[in-house]
Design a protein around this motif. Structure first.
Motif, PDB file in Angstrom:
ATOM      1  N   TYR A 252       0.827  -1.201   0.000  1.00 20.22           N
ATOM      2  CA  TYR A 252       0.000   0.000   0.000  1.00 20.22           C
ATOM      3  C   TYR A 252       0.865   1.256   0.000  1.00 20.22           C
ATOM      4  N   ASN A 253       2.060   1.200   0.598  1.00 18.93           N
ATOM      5  CA  ASN A 253       2.974   2.347   0.558  1.00 18.93           C
ATOM      6  C   ASN A 253       3.450   2.621  -0.862  1.00 18.93           C
ATOM      7  N   LEU A 254       3.746   1.556  -1.606  1.00 19.94           N
ATOM      8  CA  LEU A 254       4.181   1.743  -2.993  1.00 19.94           C
ATOM      9  C   LEU A 254       3.053   2.328  -3.838  1.00 19.94           C
ATOM     10  N   TYR A 255       1.840   1.748  -3.704  1.00 18.78           N
ATOM     11  CA  TYR A 255       0.714   2.258  -4.486  1.00 18.78           C
ATOM     12  C   TYR A 255       0.425   3.718  -4.142  1.00 18.78           C
ATOM     13  N   PHE A 256       0.418   4.025  -2.856  1.00 19.75           N
ATOM     14  CA  PHE A 256       0.104   5.394  -2.454  1.00 19.75           C
ATOM     15  C   PHE A 256       1.221   6.356  -2.873  1.00 19.75           C
ATOM     16  N   GLY A 257       2.466   5.897  -2.811  1.00 20.69           N
ATOM     17  CA  GLY A 257       3.572   6.744  -3.263  1.00 20.69           C
ATOM     18  C   GLY A 257       3.457   7.064  -4.741  1.00 20.69           C
ATOM     19  N   LEU A 258       3.160   6.038  -5.578  1.00 21.05           N
ATOM     20  CA  LEU A 258       2.997   6.283  -7.012  1.00 21.05           C
ATOM     21  C   LEU A 258       1.742   7.110  -7.300  1.00 21.05           C
ATOM     22  N   TYR A 259       0.704   6.926  -6.474  1.00 17.87           N
ATOM     23  CA  TYR A 259      -0.515   7.727  -6.609  1.00 17.87           C
ATOM     24  C   TYR A 259      -0.196   9.211  -6.399  1.00 17.87           C
ATOM     25  N   ASN A 260       0.534   9.519  -5.327  1.00 18.64           N
ATOM     26  CA  ASN A 260       0.923  10.907  -5.074  1.00 18.64           C
ATOM     27  C   ASN A 260       1.856  11.428  -6.159  1.00 18.64           C
ATOM     28  N   LEU A 261       2.754  10.571  -6.637  1.00 14.11           N
ATOM     29  CA  LEU A 261       3.668  10.992  -7.699  1.00 14.11           C
ATOM     30  C   LEU A 261       2.897  11.350  -8.961  1.00 14.11           C
ATOM     31  N   SER A 262       1.860  10.562  -9.288  1.00 18.39           N
ATOM     32  CA  SER A 262       1.065  10.873 -10.488  1.00 18.39           C
ATOM     33  C   SER A 262       0.362  12.220 -10.341  1.00 18.39           C
ATOM     34  N   ILE A 263      -0.198  12.506  -9.138  1.00 20.97           N
ATOM     35  CA  ILE A 263      -0.850  13.807  -8.939  1.00 20.97           C
ATOM     36  C   ILE A 263       0.177  14.928  -9.028  1.00 20.97           C
ATOM     37  N   GLY A 264       1.350  14.718  -8.412  1.00 22.97           N
ATOM     38  CA  GLY A 264       2.397  15.735  -8.483  1.00 22.97           C
ATOM     39  C   GLY A 264       2.833  16.006  -9.909  1.00 22.97           C
ATOM     40  N   LEU A 265       2.958  14.928 -10.722  1.00 26.15           N
ATOM     41  CA  LEU A 265       3.371  15.112 -12.117  1.00 26.15           C
ATOM     42  C   LEU A 265       2.270  15.802 -12.925  1.00 26.15           C
ATOM     43  N   ILE A 266       1.003  15.452 -12.663  1.00 32.35           N
ATOM     44  CA  ILE A 266      -0.092  16.125 -13.371  1.00 32.35           C
ATOM     45  C   ILE A 266      -0.078  17.619 -13.073  1.00 32.35           C
ATOM     46  N   CYS A 267       0.114  17.974 -11.778  1.00 33.79           N
ATOM     47  CA  CYS A 267       0.207  19.394 -11.417  1.00 33.79           C
ATOM     48  C   CYS A 267       1.390  20.048 -12.106  1.00 33.79           C
ATOM     49  N   PHE A 268       2.505  19.320 -12.185  1.00 39.60           N
ATOM     50  CA  PHE A 268       3.697  19.873 -12.841  1.00 39.60           C
ATOM     51  C   PHE A 268       3.454  20.097 -14.329  1.00 39.60           C
ATOM     52  N   PHE A 269       2.830  19.101 -14.999  1.00 41.84           N
ATOM     53  CA  PHE A 269       2.563  19.237 -16.432  1.00 41.84           C
ATOM     54  C   PHE A 269       1.586  20.382 -16.701  1.00 41.84           C
ATOM     55  N   ILE A 270       0.571  20.515 -15.847  1.00 38.64           N
ATOM     56  CA  ILE A 270      -0.376  21.619 -16.023  1.00 38.64           C
ATOM     57  C   ILE A 270       0.334  22.952 -15.834  1.00 38.64           C
ATOM     58  N   VAL A 283       1.833  19.942 -26.482  1.00 37.42           N
ATOM     59  CA  VAL A 283       1.455  18.589 -26.892  1.00 37.42           C
ATOM     60  C   VAL A 283       2.209  17.560 -26.046  1.00 37.42           C
ATOM     61  N   PHE A 284       3.496  17.807 -25.822  1.00 38.91           N
ATOM     62  CA  PHE A 284       4.290  16.887 -25.004  1.00 38.91           C
ATOM     63  C   PHE A 284       3.736  16.798 -23.583  1.00 38.91           C
ATOM     64  N   TYR A 285       3.419  17.959 -22.986  1.00 40.30           N
ATOM     65  CA  TYR A 285       2.890  17.947 -21.615  1.00 40.30           C
ATOM     66  C   TYR A 285       1.499  17.312 -21.571  1.00 40.30           C
ATOM     67  N   ALA A 286       0.684  17.519 -22.616  1.00 44.10           N
ATOM     68  CA  ALA A 286      -0.638  16.896 -22.661  1.00 44.10           C
ATOM     69  C   ALA A 286      -0.504  15.376 -22.706  1.00 44.10           C
ATOM     70  N   ARG A 287       0.469  14.899 -23.465  1.00 48.39           N
ATOM     71  CA  ARG A 287       0.685  13.450 -23.494  1.00 48.39           C
ATOM     72  C   ARG A 287       1.182  12.958 -22.138  1.00 48.39           C
ATOM     73  N   GLY A 288       2.008  13.764 -21.484  1.00 48.39           N
ATOM     74  CA  GLY A 288       2.447  13.393 -20.144  1.00 48.39           C
ATOM     75  C   GLY A 288       1.277  13.282 -19.183  1.00 48.39           C
ATOM     76  N   ILE A 289       0.313  14.210 -19.278  1.00 53.00           N
ATOM     77  CA  ILE A 289      -0.881  14.148 -18.423  1.00 53.00           C
ATOM     78  C   ILE A 289      -1.676  12.876 -18.720  1.00 53.00           C
ATOM     79  N   PHE A 290      -1.782  12.557 -20.001  1.00 54.20           N
ATOM     80  CA  PHE A 290      -2.557  11.377 -20.391  1.00 54.20           C
ATOM     81  C   PHE A 290      -1.933  10.097 -19.828  1.00 54.20           C
ATOM     82  N   VAL A 291      -0.609   9.957 -19.987  1.00 56.21           N
ATOM     83  CA  VAL A 291       0.067   8.755 -19.474  1.00 56.21           C
ATOM     84  C   VAL A 291       0.016   8.723 -17.957  1.00 56.21           C
TER      85      VAL A 291
END
Length: 694
Positions: A252-270, A283-291
């Motif tokens: 659960y620590n790994l899942y939650f860590g990657l979950y927070n990382l995905s939100i952090g990256l989405i905020c960064f891309f935005i 376009v590159f950042y939009a693809r980053g948000i999608f992935v």
């Protein structure tokens, strides 16, 4: 950057994807509000620019006149455009016809004369904007076949002002991007989805000062919020991934860590999309948000199933779908595009179902996590129903006013509740550890008693060991002093210190030094009469005297080669008057040899000396029986000067002569042939003109 034809506009089959990309990438990219257009449709189509236009940022799109031709006379102030069509009705006819011209006449209210005004332009092509026939600004580059476009608009467009209330003309030369079929190209679809949010050409008059101020404030506010959120979530990700590294069973620590990382990256891309107008970067950042959105869904389902799910098969299936969507986003993008919305919806419903079921089972931890999740889902549902109400509804107005705060609330509610749950789990673990520590403490007290007994035994031997250590330390210091003295006798002090500190020394280049080379003229004949024992005694006596002379004048002895003696001045530390010191040392050597010759004229030794100034390389070669040595043409030249010297003479080169010519009297020998050097100028040092300080 010239956009390729295969990455511009999607076909009709990619409309669904463009809709998805518009939602994903357009959250923070453009926040401009388009009000109703205010125009003066009085037949002449002259716009009156007043305070309302500038402050309310009203759109002027509907009063442009358009012509689907390319002619430079269209930019002229007095050009007759009465036969042109209104752009509002003809824009679709000219969108795909290459270069076209747009014109708009306007007047400025008297109280706005000389007020800075700018045109806020957004487009999906390239344009040249002319004010009264003069080029005002441009976005992109209009080309022969297709435009070169890197950005949709300028963050800070050029401003202008007018000084009269007469008629002025804005003329725009515009070239739209061509439409191509890009059904299975994800980057092309992202690009077309990004560009489809904009009209082919759109502009509004703005108060330049107010517009720049608002832009800066908005950028500052959004930058602070997005970077703060990105930093917070990335920090949470780092902590929980680190916890997983220390306790690998806590998935659960790994899942939650990657979950927070995905939100952090989405905020960064935005944030990156908000701070750049470059099309391909967006376009590159939009693809980053999608992935990253796929990672978000996968980690969310993995976390909830690990904590509260009872079906291992369902967890494997949901994680497998996420993994397949992630791989498909690179191999088969359109499959991934079709999957992700459904997958996101399924993950949200599944997580809500699992947590509510756990709450119904009265699992205490489910209430902790479920509070944040239910609050998040509740607000999303509220937004959905409120969006169906009319704009005049007060609830809808409240939601519109607090949308930014709501988005932040949605982002942080679930992570905060999960962090609270993990804190609760940590508290339980901590209490368990406290009980274990109490038992360890009891056992430690017993061990300490046993250790105390051992300590008593060791104390009895302490004084004996200390005496032995002091004695041995003194012996080591004495030995170290001897070795240091021996090392300093072999090497210069600076080189010796470097060798002791690093275990090796670097060969160094010295730009300006003076090399002195001496050799006894009649040593071979005398050694045959003296024998080996006296020969060594004589050399020892002479070279010892030479050593003292070198030390007196600050020269560094390098080595002796038979009856030859080599020394240098100016290294390892740079010396300004190295040539002066070398000649003084050479004169002292001659005085010593002459004084010794007066005591034994029959077997007196005669010496010749050569001095040359220039660059050389110095250092240590080898690892056994090493010695400090010098190399270079300067050393060879000094040897040749010594060979071409005469008994009792100091022969110097021209470079040394130039350094000391004002302090000594010389005998110019002219050009002398030297082995391997050719004819070089040489000078005998006769005597000193005056005493020069060392």
């Amino acid at each position: 950057m010239l956009l390729n034809n295969n990455v511009l506009f999607a076909s009709k089959s990619s409309v669904y994807f463009r809709f998805l990309l518009t939602i994903a990438a357009g959250i923070f990219l453009f926040q401009n509000s388009f009000a109703q257009t205010k125009t003066d449709r009085n037949g002449s189509h002259i716009v009156q620019i007043d305070t309302l236009w500038l402050k309310d940022e009203l759109n002027s799109d509907s009063i442009w006149l358009i012509k689907g031709e390319d002619n430079p006379i269209f930019k002229a102030l007095n050009f007759d455009d009465s036969q042109w069509e209104l752009r509002e009705s003809a824009v679709k006819a000219y969108d795909d016809k290459g270069i076209s011209w747009l014109r708009m006449k306007f007047k400025v209210a008297p109280h706005l004369l000389k007020t800075p005004i700018c045109l806020d332009v957004s487009q999906n092509g390239a344009s040249e904007i002319y004010l009264d026939g003069e080029l005002l600004d441009s976005v992109g580059v209009i080309g022969a076949g297709k435009p070169e476009v890197t950005e949709i608009s300028k963050r800070f467009p050029k401003s202008f002002s007018v000084s009269d209330t007469g008629i002025h003309v804005i003329a725009v030369r515009y070239q739209n991007l061509p439409v191509v079929n890009t059904f299975n190209d994800i980057e092309s679809n992202m690009l077309s989805g990004f560009l489809s949010a904009f009209k082919s050409f759109n502009t509004s008059f703005r108060d330049a000062n107010l517009y720049y101020q608002k832009t800066i404030e908005k950028n500052f506010r959004n930058t602070n919020v997005l970077t703060a959120l990105s930093g917070i979530f990335c920090a949470l990700a780092f902590v929980h991934i680190l916890l997983f590294c220390f306790y690998y069973k806590g998935w659960y620590n790994l899942y939650f860590g990657l979950y927070n990382l995905s939100i952090g990256l989405i905020c960064f891309f935005i944030y990156k999309m908000h701070t750049t107008l470059d099309i391909m970067q967006n376009v590159f950042y939009a693809r980053g948000i999608f992935v990253t959105l796929i990672v978000f869904c996968t980690t969310l389902t993995g976390f909830t199933n690990t904590l509260f799910g009872r079906s291992r098969i369902r967890r494997i299936i949901m994680l497998g779908i996420g993994g397949f969507a992630f791989v498909a986003s690179f191999i088969a993008p359109m499959i991934s595009v079709l999957m992700v919305p459904l997958y996101l919806f399924a993950v949200l419903i599944e997580s809500l179902f699992i947590i509510i079921r756990a709450m119904l089972r009265r699992e205490r931890t489910a209430f902790i996590v479920g509070g944040g999740i239910l609050a998040c889902f509740g607000y999303v549902i509220l937004l959905f129903f409120v969006s169906m109400l009319g704009k005049s509804n007060p609830i809808n107005n409240f939601v519109d006013t607090h949308t930014g705060k709501a988005l932040i609330f949605i982002l942080i509610s679930f992570p905060v509740s999960i962090s609270a749950y993990l804190a609760y789990q940590f508290g339980k673990t901590s209490n368990s550890l406290q009980r274990q520590l109490a038992e360890v403490k009891r056992l430690s007290i017993r061990s300490l008693e046993q250790e105390h007994e051992k300590q008593q035994i060791l104390e009895n031997q302490k004084s004996v060991l200390e005496d032995q250590v002091r004695s041995r330390t003194q012996d080591l210091q004495d030995e170290k002093q001897k070795s240091d003295e021996l090392l300093l006798n072999i090497l210069p002090q600076e080189v010796a210190e470097e060798l002791k500190e690093h275990g090796s020394t670097k060969t160094r280049y010295h730009e300006e030094v003076s090399v002195i080379f001496t050799d006894f003229v009649n040593f071979t004949q005398n050694s045959e009469k003296w024998g080996a024992e006296r020969m060594i005694k004589e050399l020892h006596e002479d070279f010892t005297a030479f050593d003292h002379i070198m030390e007196k004048h600050g020269l560094e002895k390098i080595k002796t080669i038979g009856d030859a003696y080599l020394a240098v001045c100016g290294l390892p530390m740079k010396t300004a008057n190295h040539a002066e010191r070398a000649i003084k040392a050479a004169l002292d050597i001659l005085d010593y040899v002459n004084e010794k010759a007066q005591l034994s004229e029959e077997n007196a030794l005669q010496i010749r000396i050569g001095i040359h100034s220039g660059p050389l390389v110095a250092g240590i070669v080898g690892v056994k029986k090493f010695a400090y040595d010098i190399w270079g043409d300067t050393v060879n030249t000094a040897a040749r000067l010594e060979q071409n010297s005469a008994a009792g003479k100091i022969n110097i080169s021209e470079s040394t002569y130039e350094l000391v010519k004002d302090n000594y009297i010389f005998e110019n020998r002219g050009l002398i042939e030297a082995k391997g050097k050719g004819a070089i100028p040489m000078y005998f040092v006769t005597s000193a003109i005056n005493n020069v300080k060392s």
